[in-house]
Motif scaffolding. Structure first.
Motif, mmCIF file in Angstrom:
data_model
loop_
_atom_site.group_PDB
_atom_site.id
_atom_site.type_symbol
_atom_site.label_atom_id
_atom_site.label_comp_id
_atom_site.label_asym_id
_atom_site.label_seq_id
_atom_site.Cartn_x
_atom_site.Cartn_y
_atom_site.Cartn_z
ATOM 1 N N LYS A 54 0.824 -1.212 0.000
ATOM 2 C CA LYS A 54 0.000 0.000 0.000
ATOM 3 C C LYS A 54 0.861 1.267 0.000
ATOM 4 O O LYS A 54 0.391 2.336 -0.382
ATOM 5 C CB LYS A 54 -0.970 -0.030 1.181
ATOM 6 C CG LYS A 54 -2.043 -1.101 1.026
ATOM 7 C CD LYS A 54 -3.079 -1.022 2.117
ATOM 8 C CE LYS A 54 -4.143 -2.106 1.926
ATOM 9 N NZ LYS A 54 -5.236 -2.016 2.897
ATOM 10 N N ALA A 55 2.130 1.152 0.425
ATOM 11 C CA ALA A 55 3.035 2.312 0.341
ATOM 12 C C ALA A 55 3.260 2.664 -1.125
ATOM 13 O O ALA A 55 3.280 3.847 -1.500
ATOM 14 C CB ALA A 55 4.364 1.995 1.016
ATOM 15 N N ASP A 56 3.422 1.630 -1.978
ATOM 16 C CA ASP A 56 3.601 1.869 -3.426
ATOM 17 C C ASP A 56 2.359 2.545 -3.993
ATOM 18 O O ASP A 56 2.448 3.455 -4.813
ATOM 19 C CB ASP A 56 3.839 0.544 -4.160
ATOM 20 C CG ASP A 56 5.053 -0.213 -3.624
ATOM 21 O OD1 ASP A 56 6.095 0.437 -3.435
ATOM 22 O OD2 ASP A 56 4.956 -1.436 -3.391
ATOM 23 N N ALA A 57 1.184 2.064 -3.563
ATOM 24 C CA ALA A 57 -0.074 2.614 -4.081
ATOM 25 C C ALA A 57 -0.213 4.086 -3.709
ATOM 26 O O ALA A 57 -0.562 4.927 -4.544
ATOM 27 C CB ALA A 57 -1.252 1.809 -3.526
ATOM 28 N N VAL A 58 0.090 4.415 -2.451
ATOM 29 C CA VAL A 58 -0.050 5.806 -1.996
ATOM 30 C C VAL A 58 0.967 6.707 -2.715
ATOM 31 O O VAL A 58 0.640 7.823 -3.130
ATOM 32 C CB VAL A 58 0.087 5.896 -0.459
ATOM 33 C CG1 VAL A 58 0.206 7.343 0.004
ATOM 34 C CG2 VAL A 58 -1.111 5.230 0.213
ATOM 35 N N ALA A 59 2.198 6.207 -2.894
ATOM 36 C CA ALA A 59 3.223 7.013 -3.593
ATOM 37 C C ALA A 59 2.773 7.297 -5.025
ATOM 38 O O ALA A 59 2.909 8.430 -5.517
ATOM 39 C CB ALA A 59 4.557 6.277 -3.584
ATOM 40 N N ALA A 60 2.222 6.287 -5.707
ATOM 41 C CA ALA A 60 1.769 6.474 -7.093
ATOM 42 C C ALA A 60 0.609 7.464 -7.151
ATOM 43 O O ALA A 60 0.546 8.328 -8.039
ATOM 44 C CB ALA A 60 1.357 5.130 -7.683
ATOM 45 N N MET A 61 -0.289 7.368 -6.180
ATOM 46 C CA MET A 61 -1.442 8.285 -6.168
ATOM 47 C C MET A 61 -1.003 9.711 -5.857
ATOM 48 O O MET A 61 -1.518 10.672 -6.433
ATOM 49 C CB MET A 61 -2.471 7.821 -5.138
ATOM 50 C CG MET A 61 -3.226 6.585 -5.585
ATOM 51 S SD MET A 61 -4.231 5.957 -4.248
ATOM 52 C CE MET A 61 -5.268 4.787 -5.134
ATOM 53 N N ARG A 62 -0.037 9.862 -4.952
ATOM 54 C CA ARG A 62 0.458 11.206 -4.627
ATOM 55 C C ARG A 62 1.052 11.843 -5.898
ATOM 56 O O ARG A 62 0.795 13.009 -6.200
ATOM 57 C CB ARG A 62 1.518 11.120 -3.523
ATOM 58 C CG ARG A 62 1.870 12.481 -2.920
ATOM 59 C CD ARG A 62 3.197 12.441 -2.177
ATOM 60 N NE ARG A 62 3.242 11.606 -1.010
ATOM 61 C CZ ARG A 62 3.037 12.010 0.245
ATOM 62 N NH1 ARG A 62 2.737 13.271 0.482
ATOM 63 N NH2 ARG A 62 3.171 11.167 1.255
ATOM 64 N N ALA A 63 1.819 11.042 -6.644
ATOM 65 C CA ALA A 63 2.431 11.553 -7.887
ATOM 66 C C ALA A 63 1.348 11.910 -8.907
ATOM 67 O O ALA A 63 1.450 12.920 -9.616
ATOM 68 C CB ALA A 63 3.391 10.515 -8.441
ATOM 69 N N GLN A 64 0.305 11.085 -8.966
ATOM 70 C CA GLN A 64 -0.812 11.320 -9.903
ATOM 71 C C GLN A 64 -1.522 12.642 -9.571
ATOM 72 O O GLN A 64 -1.843 13.426 -10.465
ATOM 73 C CB GLN A 64 -1.782 10.141 -9.774
ATOM 74 C CG GLN A 64 -2.755 9.975 -10.908
ATOM 75 C CD GLN A 64 -3.555 8.671 -10.773
ATOM 76 O OE1 GLN A 64 -3.177 7.760 -10.021
ATOM 77 N NE2 GLN A 64 -4.656 8.581 -11.488
ATOM 78 N N VAL A 65 -1.753 12.887 -8.283
ATOM 79 C CA VAL A 65 -2.418 14.125 -7.852
ATOM 80 C C VAL A 65 -1.532 15.329 -8.170
ATOM 81 O O VAL A 65 -2.000 16.361 -8.671
ATOM 82 C CB VAL A 65 -2.742 14.070 -6.337
ATOM 83 C CG1 VAL A 65 -3.256 15.419 -5.836
ATOM 84 C CG2 VAL A 65 -3.764 12.979 -6.059
ATOM 85 N N ALA A 66 -0.230 15.192 -7.900
ATOM 86 C CA ALA A 66 0.704 16.287 -8.174
ATOM 87 C C ALA A 66 0.716 16.607 -9.666
ATOM 88 O O ALA A 66 0.616 17.771 -10.068
ATOM 89 C CB ALA A 66 2.101 15.904 -7.695
ATOM 90 N N ASP A 67 0.803 15.572 -10.488
ATOM 91 C CA ASP A 67 0.806 15.734 -11.957
ATOM 92 C C ASP A 67 -0.460 16.445 -12.430
ATOM 93 O O ASP A 67 -0.403 17.387 -13.202
ATOM 94 C CB ASP A 67 0.800 14.347 -12.625
ATOM 95 C CG ASP A 67 2.187 13.926 -13.012
ATOM 96 O OD1 ASP A 67 3.136 14.646 -12.641
ATOM 97 O OD2 ASP A 67 2.310 12.879 -13.676
ATOM 98 N N ALA A 68 -1.588 15.952 -11.945
ATOM 99 C CA ALA A 68 -2.882 16.481 -12.401
ATOM 100 C C ALA A 68 -3.071 17.939 -12.011
ATOM 101 O O ALA A 68 -3.748 18.683 -12.708
ATOM 102 C CB ALA A 68 -4.015 15.632 -11.825
ATOM 103 N N SER A 69 -2.461 18.348 -10.881
ATOM 104 C CA SER A 69 -2.671 19.732 -10.448
ATOM 105 C C SER A 69 -1.459 20.615 -10.722
ATOM 106 O O SER A 69 -1.464 21.793 -10.335
ATOM 107 C CB SER A 69 -3.092 19.777 -8.978
ATOM 108 O OG SER A 69 -2.468 18.784 -8.242
ATOM 109 N N GLY A 70 -0.423 20.045 -11.344
ATOM 110 C CA GLY A 70 0.732 20.854 -11.737
ATOM 111 C C GLY A 70 1.540 21.390 -10.566
ATOM 112 O O GLY A 70 2.110 22.475 -10.648
ATOM 113 N N VAL A 71 1.588 20.627 -9.482
ATOM 114 C CA VAL A 71 2.418 21.041 -8.340
ATOM 115 C C VAL A 71 3.418 19.915 -8.053
ATOM 116 O O VAL A 71 3.277 18.796 -8.555
ATOM 117 C CB VAL A 71 1.564 21.309 -7.064
ATOM 118 C CG1 VAL A 71 0.559 22.412 -7.316
ATOM 119 C CG2 VAL A 71 0.872 20.041 -6.578
ATOM 120 N N GLY A 72 4.428 20.212 -7.235
ATOM 121 C CA GLY A 72 5.377 19.167 -6.844
ATOM 122 C C GLY A 72 4.743 18.198 -5.855
ATOM 123 O O GLY A 72 3.777 18.565 -5.175
ATOM 124 N N VAL A 73 5.295 16.986 -5.768
ATOM 125 C CA VAL A 73 4.719 16.000 -4.829
ATOM 126 C C VAL A 73 4.790 16.484 -3.383
ATOM 127 O O VAL A 73 3.970 16.094 -2.546
ATOM 128 C CB VAL A 73 5.397 14.607 -4.933
ATOM 129 C CG1 VAL A 73 4.948 13.855 -6.149
ATOM 130 C CG2 VAL A 73 6.896 14.711 -4.867
#
Ligand SMILES: O=P(O)(O)OC[C@H]1O[C@H](O[C@H]2O[C@H](CO)[C@@H](O)[C@H](O)[C@H]2O)[C@H](O)[C@@H](O)[C@@H]1O
Length: 287
Positions: free
Chosen positions: A206-225
């Motif tokens: 689940k750590a991998d899942a959360v890291a991937a989702m954090r990156a996805q949110v950052a990408d989608a909103s154009g901010v750093g992780v």
């Protein structure tokens, strides 16, 4: 036994100390100040109380409404992160449109479409994984044959020994046999959870899942992780991977008793929904 605590919540005498409400509220307000927020929640034991039949569970009263409220907020990305098959998670949780989903501890990924359908982004076992899964099935079926009440759940990347309905001594023996037998085969990733032994052919947590989702949110909103603050909540050993991976500015919540890397604790699924309601109130107030 419990005793009254000054804030009006309770503190367990001689047991796990429950975090006080006023402290929870202060921590939530601090977390809620971040630019982007990812609320990633475990399902069983966190939102949905345990049942003998894994397909007979549902989100605790009030939970669906709070999730819908959170999903509607602009700064928030809602996510569910579960050990379940992605399709089962989507069907049982019926999460609001836009929710990110991780099933099989993150080995399966998807999201809920605007019309409420599950859109699968990644998943599917390889030929080699299917061969190993067949081997796991055979070993576990022979173990459950001598442990009445126990049974084997088939998931996309794993097999699960369930012992919730078995007599304690049968459950203990079957668990031990699963851990030392198929659970110790080369190439498998084994986790001992609540009345389950999960044996997976893909080593994703689940750590991998959360890291991937954090990156996805950052990408989608154009901010750093580093501008995405995560709230992760879970109750079981598998959730500790995610809780231990949280960084400064994040918020980890443990549901129930037991050792945890989380900084906040709530008693049960109903208390978790209360805490999410507090999060919703804090976010609406700061909008
Ligand atoms: O990561 P989670 O969302 O917490 O899912 C973990 C496992 O949940 C299910 O098993 C658990 O819930 C069952 C239904 O209440 C219960 O009978 C069982 O004893 C629990 O361990 C699910 O069946 C597993 O596949 C999930 O990995």
């Amino acid at each position: 036994m419990t005793e009254a605590a000054p804030s009006g919540t309770t503190r367990k005498a001689g047991g796990v100390e429950l975090t006080l409400q006023e402290d929870q509220t202060a921590r939530i307000r601090e977390w809620a100040g971040a630019e982007r927020l990812l609320i990633a929640l475990d399902f069983d034991g966190t939102l949905a109380p345990f049942r003998d039949d894994p397909m007979a569970v549902s989100i605790v009263a009030g939970g669906a409404e709070v999730l819908a409220g959170l999903a509607a907020l602009e700064r928030v990305q809602l996510a569910l992160v579960s050990g379940r098959r992605l399709a089962d998670l989507a069907a049982l949780a019926a999460p609001p449109p836009g929710t990110l989903l991780a099933g099989s501890h993150g080995a399966e990924r998807g999201h809920v479409s605007p019309s409420g359908e599950l859109e699968v982004e990644a998943g599917g076992a390889t030929e080699a994984e299917l061969a190993l899964l067949a081997e796991l099935t055979a070993s576990l079926e022979s173990i459950v044959a001598s442990a009445p009440g126990s049974w084997v759940e088939h998931k996309t990347f794993g097999r699960v020994l369930h012992t919730r309905k078995a007599e304690p001594e049968d459950a203990e023996r079957a668990t031990e046999e699963a851990l030392t037998g198929p659970g110790s085969l080369p190439g498998v990733h084994t986790i001992h959870g609540k009345r389950v032994v999960e044996i997976a052919v893909r080593s994703v947590t689940k750590a991998d899942a959360v890291a991937a989702m954090r990156a996805q949110v950052a990408d989608a909103s154009g901010v750093g992780v580093d501008r995405v603050a995560v709230l992760f909540a879970g109750d079981d050993t598998t959730d500790e991977f995610a809780l231990a991976s949280l960084v400064a500015g994040d918020l980890g919540v443990k549901v129930g008793e037991g050792e945890s890397a989380a900084s906040l604790r709530v008693a049960d699924e109903a208390a978790m929904v209360t805490l999410l309601g507090e999060v919703l109130r804090a976010l609406r107030a700061s909008a």
